[in-house]
Design an enzyme around this catalytic site. Structure first.
Site, mmCIF file in Angstrom:
data_model
loop_
_atom_site.group_PDB
_atom_site.id
_atom_site.type_symbol
_atom_site.label_atom_id
_atom_site.label_comp_id
_atom_site.label_asym_id
_atom_site.label_seq_id
_atom_site.Cartn_x
_atom_site.Cartn_y
_atom_site.Cartn_z
ATOM 1 N N ASN A 40 -2.392 -50.979 37.363
ATOM 2 C CA ASN A 40 -3.555 -50.085 37.435
ATOM 3 C C ASN A 40 -4.785 -50.966 37.568
ATOM 4 O O ASN A 40 -4.718 -52.165 37.256
ATOM 5 C CB ASN A 40 -3.596 -49.141 36.218
ATOM 6 C CG ASN A 40 -3.913 -49.874 34.928
ATOM 7 O OD1 ASN A 40 -4.908 -50.585 34.828
ATOM 8 N ND2 ASN A 40 -3.051 -49.718 33.927
ATOM 9 N N ASN A 90 4.070 -42.543 27.155
ATOM 10 C CA ASN A 90 4.436 -42.460 28.574
ATOM 11 C C ASN A 90 5.917 -42.258 28.896
ATOM 12 O O ASN A 90 6.253 -41.872 30.007
ATOM 13 C CB ASN A 90 3.971 -43.734 29.306
ATOM 14 C CG ASN A 90 2.480 -43.969 29.215
ATOM 15 O OD1 ASN A 90 2.018 -45.077 29.383
ATOM 16 N ND2 ASN A 90 1.701 -42.929 28.923
ATOM 17 N N ARG A 115 8.204 -50.822 34.316
ATOM 18 C CA ARG A 115 8.254 -50.030 33.075
ATOM 19 C C ARG A 115 9.533 -49.193 32.944
ATOM 20 O O ARG A 115 9.727 -48.528 31.915
ATOM 21 C CB ARG A 115 7.014 -49.119 32.985
ATOM 22 C CG ARG A 115 5.694 -49.895 32.912
ATOM 23 C CD ARG A 115 4.563 -49.034 32.379
ATOM 24 N NE ARG A 115 4.799 -48.599 31.005
ATOM 25 C CZ ARG A 115 4.037 -47.738 30.343
ATOM 26 N NH1 ARG A 115 2.973 -47.224 30.919
ATOM 27 N NH2 ARG A 115 4.323 -47.387 29.100
ATOM 28 N N ARG A 166 0.713 -41.463 39.387
ATOM 29 C CA ARG A 166 1.971 -41.845 38.739
ATOM 30 C C ARG A 166 3.022 -40.741 38.853
ATOM 31 O O ARG A 166 4.148 -40.990 39.233
ATOM 32 C CB ARG A 166 1.713 -42.168 37.269
ATOM 33 C CG ARG A 166 0.765 -43.344 37.053
ATOM 34 C CD ARG A 166 1.371 -44.646 37.549
ATOM 35 N NE ARG A 166 0.545 -45.801 37.305
ATOM 36 C CZ ARG A 166 0.540 -46.496 36.179
ATOM 37 N NH1 ARG A 166 1.297 -46.142 35.169
ATOM 38 N NH2 ARG A 166 -0.241 -47.549 36.064
ATOM 39 N N HIS A 195 -3.965 -41.772 35.023
ATOM 40 C CA HIS A 195 -3.158 -40.833 34.225
ATOM 41 C C HIS A 195 -4.084 -39.708 33.765
ATOM 42 O O HIS A 195 -5.260 -39.967 33.474
ATOM 43 C CB HIS A 195 -2.650 -41.514 32.943
ATOM 44 C CG HIS A 195 -1.309 -42.167 33.027
ATOM 45 N ND1 HIS A 195 -0.967 -43.230 32.213
ATOM 46 C CD2 HIS A 195 -0.191 -41.898 33.771
ATOM 47 C CE1 HIS A 195 0.285 -43.598 32.462
ATOM 48 N NE2 HIS A 195 0.770 -42.806 33.400
ATOM 49 N N ASP A 197 -4.287 -38.495 30.895
ATOM 50 C CA ASP A 197 -4.842 -38.768 29.558
ATOM 51 C C ASP A 197 -5.985 -39.783 29.573
ATOM 52 O O ASP A 197 -6.547 -40.102 28.535
ATOM 53 C CB ASP A 197 -3.742 -39.173 28.575
ATOM 54 C CG ASP A 197 -3.208 -40.587 28.789
ATOM 55 O OD1 ASP A 197 -3.691 -41.310 29.676
ATOM 56 O OD2 ASP A 197 -2.276 -40.963 28.041
ATOM 57 N N ALA A 285 -5.010 -53.474 29.274
ATOM 58 C CA ALA A 285 -3.857 -52.976 30.037
ATOM 59 C C ALA A 285 -4.107 -51.586 30.594
ATOM 60 O O ALA A 285 -3.255 -51.013 31.265
ATOM 61 C CB ALA A 285 -2.619 -52.950 29.150
ATOM 62 N N CYS A 291 -2.788 -43.043 24.504
ATOM 63 C CA CYS A 291 -1.511 -43.499 25.063
ATOM 64 C C CYS A 291 -0.782 -44.475 24.157
ATOM 65 O O CYS A 291 0.357 -44.838 24.445
ATOM 66 C CB CYS A 291 -1.685 -44.042 26.469
ATOM 67 S SG CYS A 291 -3.014 -45.150 26.698
HETATM 68 N N1 ARG Z 1 -0.412 -50.698 31.593
HETATM 69 C C1 ARG Z 1 0.079 -49.370 31.375
HETATM 70 C C2 ARG Z 1 0.334 -48.685 32.708
HETATM 71 O O1 ARG Z 1 -0.389 -48.931 33.643
HETATM 72 C C3 ARG Z 1 -0.906 -48.612 30.542
HETATM 73 C C4 ARG Z 1 -0.495 -47.240 30.215
HETATM 74 C C5 ARG Z 1 -1.504 -46.518 29.390
HETATM 75 N N2 ARG Z 1 -1.076 -45.222 29.146
HETATM 76 C C6 ARG Z 1 -1.756 -44.103 29.423
HETATM 77 N N3 ARG Z 1 -1.189 -42.996 29.136
HETATM 78 N N4 ARG Z 1 -2.928 -44.088 29.976
HETATM 79 O O2 ARG Z 1 1.257 -47.945 32.848
#
Ligand code: ARG
Length: 297
Positions: A40, A90, A115, A166, A195, A197, A285, A291
């Protein structure tokens, strides 16, 4: 069961089956947390910069905050080689069926290969705990990132579904069939808000905190139609400090990244009690409070 505009929604929010608030929080230890790749825009430039000792202190403060609010933590241990696993929102979408009170989770199908191996660890933990564990039907275009993109309307059997970066919209057709739940779809417009959230935080059945730049007109109309009070976070705080990746577990307290001063002020003026936390290591991150946790029934 899938809605993209307010036009044909027949049930007003207060006539939908109500759901109790979940009262436990699933957290994942940050033992192996790091920024090792960039999936991201927030991660770019942060590879190798995580201070793990500081991250552990920040995570412990989050855990203690939930304990102080009488939300009991359930821990799933982080695993080597899965640096983003700490973002426990997630990998699953937890649910409670209103008619039967059956508890379950829908497993995510992560967008990025980095992931994918996180999910089986949660599948095992929920199976061991006696939950119904559901997978989505196989389709190579179907990706789904759990409560990163699918967010329950507080207190109601009604789901908000973000898509565009995503999660693919096909996931919501499958979820609507599986759970027989109405889903309000929000297309995300801006990859800083990758995302749902990151830009949409329902606080109570009537209040929501949002980052307006993340949404298009039909999405904004849906939000306006379902909530009485829309609190807008300033774009710089939402985009860079994750103001909307906050969490209100009880209609009153809002756990939020401490640097979001204007958002915190707006929450206070609307009667909320912000609880400020330093999540700076996790912002590297692309994540903050919301999250880092998964609420479970
Ligand atoms: N580095 C993770 C990703 O890009 C961070 C996820 C954070 N989660 C969220 N629900 N915003 O997937």
């Amino acid at each position: 069961m899938l809605y993209r505009t307010p036009a044909n929604i027949d049930l007003p929010p207060d006539q939908r089956p109500s759901l109790p608030r979940p009262d436990r929080v699933l957290l994942t230890t940050p033992t192996y947390y790091d920024v090792e790749y960039a999936i991201n825009p927030h991660m770019s430039g942060n590879v190798g910069t995580v201070n793990r000792a500081a991250a552990l202190q920040q995570w412990k403060a989050l855990r203690a905050t939930y304990q102080a609010l009488d939300v009991s933590p359930v821990i799933v241990d982080g695993q080597p080689g899965l640096p983003d696993m700490v973002f426990s929102a997630n990998q699953t979408l937890p649910f409670l069926q209103p008619d039967t009170n059956e508890r379950g989770v829908i497993l995510s199908r992560m967008h990025s290969a980095e992931r994918a191996d996180e999910v089986p660890h949660y599948a095992d933990a929920f199976e061991d705990a006696g939950y119904r564990v559901e997978a989505l039907p196989f389709d190579e275009n179907l990706t789904f990132e759990g409560m990163g993109d699918a967010v329950w309307h507080p207190g109601r059997f009604l789901l908000w579904g973000g898509y565009g970066f995503r999660t693919q919209p096909a996931a919501y057709g499958a979820i609507a069939n599986l759970l027989e739940v109405p889903i309000l779809l929000l297309e995300l417009q801006d990859d800083d808000y990758y995302h749902l959230d990151t830009c949409f935080c329902p606080l109570t059945p009537e209040h929501v905190l949002i980052a307006p730049a993340a949404f298009n007109d039909p999405g904004r109309a849906l939000i306006d139609a379902q909530f009485d009070t829309i609190i807008e976070a300033p774009d710089d705080e939402a985009r860079h400090q994750f103001a909307c990746n906050a969490h209100c577990p009880d209609d009153t307290h809002v756990l939020i990244q401490e640097s979001c001063e204007h958002t915190i002020d707006r929450l206070q003026r609307n009667g909320f009690r912000p609880v400020t936390l330093d999540t700076s290591e996790f912002l590297k991150a692309g994540g903050s409070v919301f999250c880092l946790k998964q609420m479970i029934w």
